[in-house]
Write a protein that holds these residues in place. Structure first.
Motif, PDB file in Angstrom:
ATOM      1  N   VAL A 248      50.851  62.669  50.414  1.00 11.21           N
ATOM      2  CA  VAL A 248      51.940  62.060  51.183  1.00 11.21           C
ATOM      3  C   VAL A 248      51.722  62.313  52.675  1.00 11.21           C
ATOM      4  CG1 VAL A 248      54.421  62.140  51.642  1.00 11.21           C
ATOM      5  CG2 VAL A 248      53.583  62.258  49.301  1.00 11.21           C
TER       6      VAL A 248
ATOM      7  N   LEU B 172      58.339  60.527  49.219  1.00  9.97           N
ATOM      8  CA  LEU B 172      58.495  61.936  48.850  1.00  9.97           C
ATOM      9  C   LEU B 172      59.198  62.089  47.505  1.00  9.97           C
ATOM     10  CD1 LEU B 172      59.478  64.019  52.000  1.00  9.97           C
ATOM     11  CD2 LEU B 172      57.614  64.443  50.429  1.00  9.97           C
TER      12      LEU B 172
ATOM     13  N   PHE C 249      56.197  73.762  49.209  1.00 11.32           N
ATOM     14  CA  PHE C 249      56.020  73.484  47.784  1.00 11.32           C
ATOM     15  C   PHE C 249      54.551  73.319  47.395  1.00 11.32           C
ATOM     16  CE2 PHE C 249      60.243  71.747  48.846  1.00 11.32           C
ATOM     17  CZ  PHE C 249      61.001  72.549  48.033  1.00 11.32           C
ATOM     18  N   GLY C 250      53.733  72.889  48.361  1.00 11.06           N
ATOM     19  CA  GLY C 250      52.329  72.637  48.044  1.00 11.06           C
ATOM     20  C   GLY C 250      51.475  73.890  48.068  1.00 11.06           C
TER      21      GLY C 250
ATOM     22  N   TYR D 267      51.855  66.411  47.696  1.00 14.73           N
ATOM     23  CA  TYR D 267      52.399  66.520  49.046  1.00 14.73           C
ATOM     24  C   TYR D 267      51.294  66.364  50.097  1.00 14.73           C
ATOM     25  CZ  TYR D 267      56.792  67.864  46.942  1.00 14.73           C
ATOM     26  OH  TYR D 267      57.945  67.864  46.220  1.00 14.73           O
ATOM     27  N   GLY D 268      50.090  66.853  49.754  1.00 12.79           N
ATOM     28  CA  GLY D 268      48.961  66.634  50.660  1.00 12.79           C
ATOM     29  C   GLY D 268      48.687  65.150  50.837  1.00 12.79           C
TER      30      GLY D 268
ATOM     31  N   ARG E  22      54.685  68.647  35.222  1.00  5.95           N
ATOM     32  CA  ARG E  22      54.882  70.081  35.438  1.00  5.95           C
ATOM     33  C   ARG E  22      53.994  70.931  34.519  1.00  5.95           C
ATOM     34  NH1 ARG E  22      59.174  72.281  38.645  1.00  5.95           N
ATOM     35  NH2 ARG E  22      57.367  71.937  39.889  1.00  5.95           N
TER      36      ARG E  22
ATOM     37  N   LYS F  14      50.806  76.672  45.317  1.00  6.52           N
ATOM     38  CA  LYS F  14      49.958  76.334  44.174  1.00  6.52           C
ATOM     39  C   LYS F  14      48.554  76.896  44.329  1.00  6.52           C
ATOM     40  CE  LYS F  14      53.304  74.089  42.446  1.00  6.52           C
ATOM     41  NZ  LYS F  14      54.077  74.774  41.430  1.00  6.52           N
TER      42      LYS F  14
ATOM     43  N   PHE G  62      54.833  70.236  52.249  1.00  8.28           N
ATOM     44  CA  PHE G  62      53.483  70.689  51.946  1.00  8.28           C
ATOM     45  C   PHE G  62      53.399  72.212  52.044  1.00  8.28           C
ATOM     46  CE2 PHE G  62      49.045  71.572  53.098  1.00  8.28           C
ATOM     47  CZ  PHE G  62      48.435  71.028  51.989  1.00  8.28           C
TER      48      PHE G  62
ATOM     49  N   GLN H 132      57.952  63.787  44.113  1.00  9.14           N
ATOM     50  CA  GLN H 132      58.679  64.806  43.339  1.00  9.14           C
ATOM     51  C   GLN H 132      58.756  64.422  41.870  1.00  9.14           C
ATOM     52  OE1 GLN H 132      62.417  65.054  45.428  1.00  9.14           O
ATOM     53  NE2 GLN H 132      61.888  67.010  46.353  1.00  9.14           N
TER      54      GLN H 132
ATOM     55  N   VAL I  49      57.648  66.158  55.851  1.00  5.40           N
ATOM     56  CA  VAL I  49      56.491  66.150  54.948  1.00  5.40           C
ATOM     57  C   VAL I  49      55.652  67.406  55.157  1.00  5.40           C
ATOM     58  CG1 VAL I  49      54.423  64.869  54.309  1.00  5.40           C
ATOM     59  CG2 VAL I  49      56.492  63.641  54.888  1.00  5.40           C
TER      60      VAL I  49
ATOM     61  N   ALA J 297      51.753  69.755  42.897  1.00  4.54           N
ATOM     62  CA  ALA J 297      52.524  69.698  44.141  1.00  4.54           C
ATOM     63  C   ALA J 297      51.613  69.710  45.359  1.00  4.54           C
ATOM     64  CB  ALA J 297      53.495  70.872  44.206  1.00  4.54           C
ATOM     65  N   LEU J 298      50.588  70.555  45.309  1.00  2.00           N
ATOM     66  CA  LEU J 298      49.668  70.660  46.443  1.00  2.00           C
ATOM     67  C   LEU J 298      49.038  69.299  46.748  1.00  2.00           C
ATOM     68  CD1 LEU J 298      48.081  72.649  48.356  1.00  2.00           C
ATOM     69  CD2 LEU J 298      46.302  72.550  46.632  1.00  2.00           C
TER      70      LEU J 298
ATOM     71  N   VAL K 290      64.956  60.427  52.331  1.00  2.00           N
ATOM     72  CA  VAL K 290      64.920  61.080  51.010  1.00  2.00           C
ATOM     73  C   VAL K 290      66.133  61.991  50.855  1.00  2.00           C
ATOM     74  CG1 VAL K 290      63.508  63.055  51.734  1.00  2.00           C
ATOM     75  CG2 VAL K 290      63.452  62.316  49.384  1.00  2.00           C
ATOM     76  N   LEU K 291      66.650  62.497  51.978  1.00  4.99           N
ATOM     77  CA  LEU K 291      67.772  63.433  51.920  1.00  4.99           C
ATOM     78  C   LEU K 291      69.109  62.740  51.681  1.00  4.99           C
ATOM     79  CD1 LEU K 291      66.657  65.800  54.790  1.00  4.99           C
ATOM     80  CD2 LEU K 291      66.397  66.119  52.348  1.00  4.99           C
TER      81      LEU K 291
ATOM     82  N   SER L 228      49.441  72.497  39.392  1.00  3.92           N
ATOM     83  CA  SER L 228      49.168  72.520  40.830  1.00  3.92           C
ATOM     84  C   SER L 228      49.311  71.146  41.467  1.00  3.92           C
ATOM     85  CB  SER L 228      47.778  73.079  41.087  1.00  3.92           C
ATOM     86  OG  SER L 228      46.811  72.181  40.594  1.00  3.92           O
TER      87      SER L 228
END
Lengths: 225, 219
Positions: free
Chosen positions: A201, A176, B74-75, A198-199, A187, B78, B71, A180, B67, A194-195, A168-169, A192
């Motif tokens: 993922v 990921l 950024f996670g 990412y959780g 947005r 929230k 989390f 995003q 990852v 993002a939580l 991803v970088l 919320s």
């Protein structure tokens, strides 16, 4: 707020998109693993040669690849090679190149370890039976090394998948990045997100890697002797 | 190669390397404590804790640090848990490293023979003394090679710290490439910095491994 966040996962085709992103990661790692296993076996065999030149060369290759963080190697290929040779290498291709280089080094070392763990009398007695060099490897050494090697090679797959998250970088759109994008898109509707994204993922990686590492551990235990 | 450019930006790399190293130091130290705690719970099969530890080990070993950091950084804000970049990096590294250290120490603990513990019991040592004077010294000497490998692995893993807005080596290199298009110089410095950090540690690790090989009992 939080129920809004979890809804994002089920909205539209977000979950499918995440899984597609995960597939990009897995596809790159599998491709790199397959090539690395073939090249690594060759490298491992070369490393057991007594020739000082090949010994020094393979040693330098191995040490350099192993000591550099994989992300540095990615930068070297993606940014460095592109400028040095004035060619455009896509993120995905540079990932495959880097992970093949890395996987070959790791696999080569595993193969070398497995080969030298075969007692010397196995080589001697097969030579005494009049087998040629190729036959010794084909019928005597390789079948014995495989048992030691397969669990370690499977373990390499999980390491490869985990390391591939780095792509991803260098701008590859994988799980990921897709996450995003989904977060950015929602947005305002789901702050919320993002939580949850990412959780998710995090658990997707776990779901992919856990069975593979369990399998490797099980095979290792079963084939110990 | 633009040598003026290189000499101009060496201090920036040194500072970035310093950031990386200090975060790595705390992360690794913390992961050693977590690893020691986890390996002891697994070794002594502490009822409920054993399961929690096993779940933690699997969870952290089978997910990438990148990852985990996403989390954390950024996670979690929230739900109101805001962690600074530095703490995030250290927590992430400790979360990942703890399980690796735990596995390394557990293999050492399991290599200590039962007779050792029985002998210690028969001379009247209590549980704490047995761990402190009999089991740990022998276990650690067996665990040193995997522990060293883990330390090097964790230092390499710090290369993803730039995603949580830390000015580490990768960040500096990418910045210089983006700003001045001095790709060759920036990458050369990057490679040299990592060699300067990791080569001495890797050599020290192999020296250490050779020295502790004789510490085991009965060899």
């Amino acid at each position: 707020m939080q129920d809004l966040g979890i809804r994002v996962l089920l909205e539209g085709n977000n979950m499918i998109r995440l899984l597609d992103g995960l597939w990009v990661t897995v596809r790159i790692s599998l491709l790199a693993v397959v090539i690395s296993i073939v090249m690594g076996i060759l490298l491992g065999m070369v490393m057991t040669l007594k020739n000082p030149v090949t010994k020094a060369l393979t040693r330098i290759y191995l040490e350099f690849i192993r000591i550099m963080p994989q992300l540095v190697l990615l930068f070297l290929i993606y940014f460095g090679a592109a400028k040095a040779f004035n060619i455009h290498i896509s993120g995905e291709l540079s990932a495959v190149i880097v992970f093949t280089l890395w996987g070959t080094a790791e696999m080569g070392d595993l193969v070398r370890g497995a080969l030298i763990s075969i007692p010397k009398h196995q080589y001697d007695s097969s030579a005494a039976l009049g087998l040629t060099g190729i036959q010794i490897y084909r019928y005597i050494i390789i079948p014995q090394t495989l048992r030691r090697l397969i669990p370690l090679a499977i373990n390499l797959v999980t390491r490869m998948i985990k390391t591939t998250s780095l792509i991803v970088l260098i701008g590859v759109v994988e799980v990921l990045k897709v996450g995003q994008q989904i977060i950015e898109a929602s947005r305002y509707t789901a702050p919320s997100a993002a939580l949850w994204i990412y959780g998710t993922v995090f658990f997707l990686y776990f779901i992919v890697c856990f069975p593979i590492s369990k399998l490797s551990g099980k095979l290792e235990k079963r084939w110990q002797n | 190669m633009d040598w003026n450019f290189i000499s101009e930006y060496v201090p920036m790399y040194i500072q970035a390397a310093w950031t990386t190293l200090s975060l790595a130091f705390w992360g690794i130290l913390l992961s050693l404590f977590i690893g020691l705690f986890c390996s002891l719970t697994l070794y002594f099969k502490v009822p409920v804790l054993k399961r929690v530890t096993a779940a933690y080990v699997e969870l952290s070993r089978n997910t990438p640090l990148l990852v985990q950091l996403f989390f954390l950084y950024f996670g979690l804000p929230k739900i109101g848990i805001v962690i600074s970049s530095q703490s995030c990096a250290i927590i992430g590294l400790a979360f990942l490293g703890g399980s690796y250290m735990s596995e390394a120490l557990r293999s050492g603990l399991e290599s200590v023979e039962k007779g050792q513990v029985e002998a210690a019991l028969s001379v009247g040592l209590n549980q704490g003394q047995i761990v402190r004077y009999v089991i740990l010294p022998q276990a650690v000497s067996v665990s040193v090679p995997p522990l060293c490998a883990n330390i090097i692995f964790l230092i390499k893993e710090t290369s993803v710290f730039s995603v949580v807005a830390l000015a580490d080596l990768m960040y500096v290199a990418k910045d210089l490439i983006g700003l001045y298009y001095k790709t060759d110089e920036a990458l050369l410095l990057l490679v040299l910095s990592y060699l300067a950090i990791l080569l001495p540690i890797s050599i020290a690790a192999s020296v250490l491994e050779r020295r502790v090989r004789y510490a085991g009992f009965g060899n």
